[in-house]
Design an enzyme around this catalytic site. Sequence first.
Site, PDB file in Angstrom:
ATOM      1  N   ARG A   1       5.000  20.621  29.210  1.00 48.23           N
ATOM      2  CA  ARG A   1       4.602  21.404  30.390  1.00 48.23           C
ATOM      3  C   ARG A   1       3.835  20.508  31.349  1.00 48.23           C
ATOM      4  NH1 ARG A   1       2.451  27.306  28.645  1.00 48.23           N
ATOM      5  NH2 ARG A   1       1.333  26.909  30.574  1.00 48.23           N
TER       6      ARG A   1
ATOM      7  N   ARG B   1      -3.913  11.702  32.836  1.00 49.88           N
ATOM      8  CA  ARG B   1      -4.619  11.436  34.089  1.00 49.88           C
ATOM      9  C   ARG B   1      -6.066  11.007  33.854  1.00 49.88           C
ATOM     10  NH1 ARG B   1      -3.719  16.926  36.768  1.00 49.88           N
ATOM     11  NH2 ARG B   1      -5.143  16.079  38.348  1.00 49.88           N
TER      12      ARG B   1
ATOM     13  N   ASP C   1       1.794  19.544  34.865  1.00 52.41           N
ATOM     14  CA  ASP C   1       0.854  20.206  35.771  1.00 52.41           C
ATOM     15  C   ASP C   1       1.387  20.204  37.199  1.00 52.41           C
ATOM     16  OD1 ASP C   1      -0.932  20.605  33.686  1.00 52.41           O
ATOM     17  OD2 ASP C   1      -2.041  18.747  34.083  1.00 52.41           O
TER      18      ASP C   1
END
Length: 277
Positions: free
Chosen positions: A51, A210, A53
Amino acid sequence: MRLRIDLAYDGTDFHGWATQPALRTVQGELEAALETVVRAPERPAVVVAGRTDAGVHARGQVVHVDLDDDLVARSAGRGVDDPVPALARRLNGVLPPDVRVHRTRVAPEGFDARFSALWRRYAYRVADRAGVVDPLTRRHVLSWGQPVDETAMNAAAATLVGEQDFAAFCKKRPGATTIRTLLELSWTRRDDGVLVGTVVADAFCHNMVRALVGCLLTVGEGRRPATWAHEVLVGGRRDPAVQVVHPHGLVLEEVGYPDDAELALRAEQTRKVRTRG
């Protein structure tokens, strides 16, 4: 039948992968296209390998979907020998241009797009010098204001590889483990000067890539020593000095799966909640 669908998308104009009320998402577009193409009585539900972002892109995303054989056969129309590969063309005919299906095929027995996966490979691209910044790539390359030293970043990255508790680099979710096996974390500079970070793990928790990139860029700027990344890791909690970088530089490049005979076993193993040791 269970189908495997390989697809790519530009995540710029999406609110992430997962369906959300009144928001444009990749899952929402794909499921709506499936509903239209196969004329399903209700919208098919897809299961995704990873999934992503809001703002994150994918070249090698994988999903599976369970569809009635007759619906798939009818969707191809007359004169089509194999309706499953033809489904990709039909889907691309109704999907928006920022989502493309590369291939549709019958999934092997035991295949689960999410739980059968062995690893996911992401790339994060950074332009850290003024002469490297290209406005034509601004949607998928991060423009960074300071030059960074990839040698220092690689030294720091090496201390994070392996099975670790990445709570310090994750946005924790209730009931979810933050233990992951980081298989590769490395940086190379392309001939055009763009810095590319390769991140491979069995799975990722929310914001993990990230946050790792943000930590290593801080080391690359020389604001922290290479040992700092491991200090953050063993600290076990979010460090406010670790910046979670922008999503647009991140691309899901590939998802790896075991041989067909091992798919079901892998899925069973993955469903177990892990603990260290």
